[in-house]
Design a protein around this motif. Structure first.
Motif, PDB file in Angstrom:
ATOM      1  N   ALA A  34     -40.895  22.652  31.864  1.00 17.96           N
ATOM      2  CA  ALA A  34     -40.109  23.137  30.678  1.00 17.96           C
ATOM      3  C   ALA A  34     -40.892  24.454  30.207  1.00 17.96           C
ATOM      4  O   ALA A  34     -40.577  24.829  29.274  1.00 17.96           O
ATOM      5  CB  ALA A  34     -40.134  22.096  29.561  1.00 17.96           C
ATOM      6  N   ARG A  57     -34.808  22.638  23.380  1.00 18.20           N
ATOM      7  CA  ARG A  57     -33.820  23.273  24.615  1.00 18.20           C
ATOM      8  C   ARG A  57     -34.528  23.278  25.854  1.00 18.20           C
ATOM      9  O   ARG A  57     -33.939  22.968  26.898  1.00 18.20           O
ATOM     10  CB  ARG A  57     -33.465  24.596  24.126  1.00 18.20           C
ATOM     11  CG  ARG A  57     -32.533  25.371  24.983  1.00 18.20           C
ATOM     12  CD  ARG A  57     -32.310  26.860  24.448  1.00 18.20           C
ATOM     13  NE  ARG A  57     -33.467  27.555  24.068  1.00 18.20           N
ATOM     14  CZ  ARG A  57     -34.268  28.294  25.084  1.00 18.20           C
ATOM     15  NH1 ARG A  57     -33.858  28.364  26.319  1.00 18.20           N
ATOM     16  NH2 ARG A  57     -35.274  29.082  24.745  1.00 18.20           N
ATOM     17  N   ARG A  58     -35.808  23.393  25.839  1.00 20.15           N
ATOM     18  CA  ARG A  58     -36.609  23.676  27.073  1.00 20.15           C
ATOM     19  C   ARG A  58     -36.597  22.319  27.707  1.00 20.15           C
ATOM     20  O   ARG A  58     -36.572  22.204  29.078  1.00 20.15           O
ATOM     21  CB  ARG A  58     -38.049  24.283  26.927  1.00 20.15           C
ATOM     22  CG  ARG A  58     -37.977  25.818  26.450  1.00 20.15           C
ATOM     23  CD  ARG A  58     -39.355  26.165  25.949  1.00 20.15           C
ATOM     24  NE  ARG A  58     -39.139  27.464  25.708  1.00 20.15           N
ATOM     25  CZ  ARG A  58     -39.812  28.551  26.583  1.00 20.15           C
ATOM     26  NH1 ARG A  58     -40.176  28.175  27.904  1.00 20.15           N
ATOM     27  NH2 ARG A  58     -39.830  29.856  26.224  1.00 20.15           N
ATOM     28  N   SER A  60     -34.591  19.843  27.483  1.00 20.63           N
ATOM     29  CA  SER A  60     -33.548  19.318  27.842  1.00 20.63           C
ATOM     30  C   SER A  60     -33.167  19.854  29.217  1.00 20.63           C
ATOM     31  O   SER A  60     -32.514  19.167  29.993  1.00 20.63           O
ATOM     32  CB  SER A  60     -32.489  19.649  26.751  1.00 20.63           C
ATOM     33  OG  SER A  60     -31.117  19.422  27.265  1.00 20.63           O
ATOM     34  N   ARG A  61     -33.421  21.205  29.333  1.00 21.73           N
ATOM     35  CA  ARG A  61     -33.029  21.809  30.689  1.00 21.73           C
ATOM     36  C   ARG A  61     -33.883  21.312  31.530  1.00 21.73           C
ATOM     37  O   ARG A  61     -33.582  21.179  32.859  1.00 21.73           O
ATOM     38  CB  ARG A  61     -33.423  23.479  30.411  1.00 21.73           C
ATOM     39  CG  ARG A  61     -32.205  23.869  29.530  1.00 21.73           C
ATOM     40  CD  ARG A  61     -32.448  25.574  29.721  1.00 21.73           C
ATOM     41  NE  ARG A  61     -31.587  26.429  28.711  1.00 21.73           N
ATOM     42  CZ  ARG A  61     -31.612  27.504  28.549  1.00 21.73           C
ATOM     43  NH1 ARG A  61     -32.525  28.186  28.997  1.00 21.73           N
ATOM     44  NH2 ARG A  61     -30.554  28.259  27.744  1.00 21.73           N
ATOM     45  N   ASP A  64     -32.657  18.200  32.860  1.00 23.72           N
ATOM     46  CA  ASP A  64     -31.410  18.439  33.435  1.00 23.72           C
ATOM     47  C   ASP A  64     -30.397  17.561  33.058  1.00 23.72           C
ATOM     48  O   ASP A  64     -29.566  16.697  33.469  1.00 23.72           O
ATOM     49  CB  ASP A  64     -31.276  18.150  35.114  1.00 23.72           C
ATOM     50  CG  ASP A  64     -30.215  18.646  35.662  1.00 23.72           C
ATOM     51  OD1 ASP A  64     -29.724  19.697  35.174  1.00 23.72           O
ATOM     52  OD2 ASP A  64     -29.562  18.003  36.713  1.00 23.72           O
ATOM     53  N   ASP A  66     -27.062  16.280  30.605  1.00 27.26           N
ATOM     54  CA  ASP A  66     -25.746  16.689  30.574  1.00 27.26           C
ATOM     55  C   ASP A  66     -25.508  17.018  29.163  1.00 27.26           C
ATOM     56  O   ASP A  66     -26.535  16.612  28.128  1.00 27.26           O
ATOM     57  CB  ASP A  66     -24.784  15.571  30.905  1.00 27.26           C
ATOM     58  CG  ASP A  66     -24.962  14.261  30.148  1.00 27.26           C
ATOM     59  OD1 ASP A  66     -25.206  14.335  29.028  1.00 27.26           O
ATOM     60  OD2 ASP A  66     -24.985  13.188  30.829  1.00 27.26           O
ATOM     61  N   GLU A  67     -24.310  17.773  28.773  1.00 22.06           N
ATOM     62  CA  GLU A  67     -24.177  18.175  27.460  1.00 22.06           C
ATOM     63  C   GLU A  67     -24.214  16.917  26.155  1.00 22.06           C
ATOM     64  O   GLU A  67     -24.772  17.399  25.268  1.00 22.06           O
ATOM     65  CB  GLU A  67     -22.753  18.774  27.491  1.00 22.06           C
ATOM     66  CG  GLU A  67     -22.340  19.501  26.385  1.00 22.06           C
ATOM     67  CD  GLU A  67     -20.927  20.266  26.219  1.00 22.06           C
ATOM     68  OE1 GLU A  67     -20.404  20.694  25.271  1.00 22.06           O
ATOM     69  OE2 GLU A  67     -20.429  20.485  27.240  1.00 22.06           O
ATOM     70  N   ASP A  70     -27.668  16.103  25.685  1.00 23.68           N
ATOM     71  CA  ASP A  70     -28.254  17.233  25.094  1.00 23.68           C
ATOM     72  C   ASP A  70     -28.242  17.342  23.553  1.00 23.68           C
ATOM     73  O   ASP A  70     -29.182  17.385  22.582  1.00 23.68           O
ATOM     74  CB  ASP A  70     -28.045  18.666  25.865  1.00 23.68           C
ATOM     75  CG  ASP A  70     -28.430  19.687  24.978  1.00 23.68           C
ATOM     76  OD1 ASP A  70     -29.631  19.989  24.965  1.00 23.68           O
ATOM     77  OD2 ASP A  70     -27.749  20.869  24.507  1.00 23.68           O
ATOM     78  N   ASP A 239     -31.550  32.672  20.604  1.00 23.08           N
ATOM     79  CA  ASP A 239     -31.381  32.374  22.104  1.00 23.08           C
ATOM     80  C   ASP A 239     -30.250  32.983  22.813  1.00 23.08           C
ATOM     81  O   ASP A 239     -29.976  32.954  23.954  1.00 23.08           O
ATOM     82  CB  ASP A 239     -31.536  30.997  22.602  1.00 23.08           C
ATOM     83  CG  ASP A 239     -30.584  30.123  21.918  1.00 23.08           C
ATOM     84  OD1 ASP A 239     -29.555  30.475  21.300  1.00 23.08           O
ATOM     85  OD2 ASP A 239     -30.632  28.762  22.017  1.00 23.08           O
TER      86      ASP A 239
END
Length: 286
Positions: A34, A57-58, A60-61, A64, A66-67, A70, A239
């Protein structure tokens, strides 16, 4: 911290910890993926820290997600921020300027900051930071003390390997001073010390040189995905890719107008001599 807020922080931390476990990651690996500090992951998971939107946000990415999941994490964060604080912590901490940029910088590997009035948060001495937080208004001495301590502690990231920080200031920043000449002498001495680090670059746009863009406010780019925009009323994390790109372009132009290295240090030393002349006990040289 109020019990309601604490419970919501614990709920956010527990959910994040569960998602990390499901992904089969350790806290250290998640932090690395992250681009945030491992202590940040630990504190969030244990309900001891409210992460910024950028940090969530970091994470969550990196996981990986899903929407839907997140969105769940973001909703949990919104619930934490909406919960009232207890009297001992007060809303003063939230009102103090400079907390968002500290958190965002701590989680970034590449930091680029431009300032035209106030020194960058990560370069401020404790006494300078105290004046910054006190000027926010509606804050108690206890809240200011906590904010100063947190800022100084976060500055340790400047010394961590694998990070790169570039700061560009106008000469006006060096000459806009609170407190006393002695405070600024100590502050400028700190700038010289930090500039000696291999991971840090400090540039100054001299007043004799025209600025390429008229500066309206300070901002800090965190990696290449977010920018903390600093205004008189507070800070906001942006962002949006187009807006981040515009700030990257502005920073590049300011950076191109700045002097670095020996030239910048010579300017800092000259300003220090002028502050010494302002001290009552110091004779002014003819």
């Amino acid at each position: 911290m109020g019990s309601e807020r604490q419970e919501r922080m614990k709920a956010l931390g527990a959910r994040l910890r569960g998602l990390r476990a499901e992904a089969g990651l350790t806290g250290a690996v998640l932090a690395q993926r992250a681009g945030v500090g491992q202590p940040t992951v630990s504190k969030v998971e244990n309900g001891r820290m409210v992460p910024s939107v950028d940090v969530v946000r970091r994470l969550s990415r990196a996981l990986d997600l899903d929407e839907s999941t997140d969105r769940e994490l973001r909703d949990l964060l919104d619930a934490v921020e909406a919960a009232p604080d207890a009297a001992e912590a007060s809303s003063d901490d939230e009102a103090l300027a400079g907390t968002t940029v500290d958190e965002a910088v701590r989680s970034a590997r590449l930091v680029r900051s431009f300032q035209c009035v106030v020194l960058p948060a990560m370069l401020q001495s404790a006494e300078y930071a105290r004046h910054v937080f006190e000027s926010a208004g509606n804050s108690t001495p206890e809240a200011v003390g906590r904010a100063v301590a947190a800022r100084v502690e976060r500055q340790s990231v400047l010394y961590e390997p694998g990070r790169e920080s570039s700061f560009v200031l106008t000469e006006a920043v060096l000459r806009t001073w609170p407190g006393s000449p002695a405070l600024m002498l100590a502050q400028l001495d700190r700038l010289l010390a930090v500039d000696s680090l291999t991971t840090v670059r400090i540039g100054v746009i001299p007043w004799r040189r025209a600025v390429p863009v008229m500066p309206r406010h300070g901002f800090t780019l965190c990696d290449r995905g977010a920018v903390v925009v600093e205004t008189f009323r507070g800070e906001r994390v942006v962002d949006d890719s187009a807006e981040v790109a515009a700030y990257e372009e502005a920073f590049s132009r300011f950076e191109g107008a700045a002097i670095f290295g020996a030239e910048a240090r010579e300017l800092l030393l000259r300003v220090m001599r002028e502050f010494r002349d302002l001290e009552p006990h110091h004779p002014v040289e003819e």
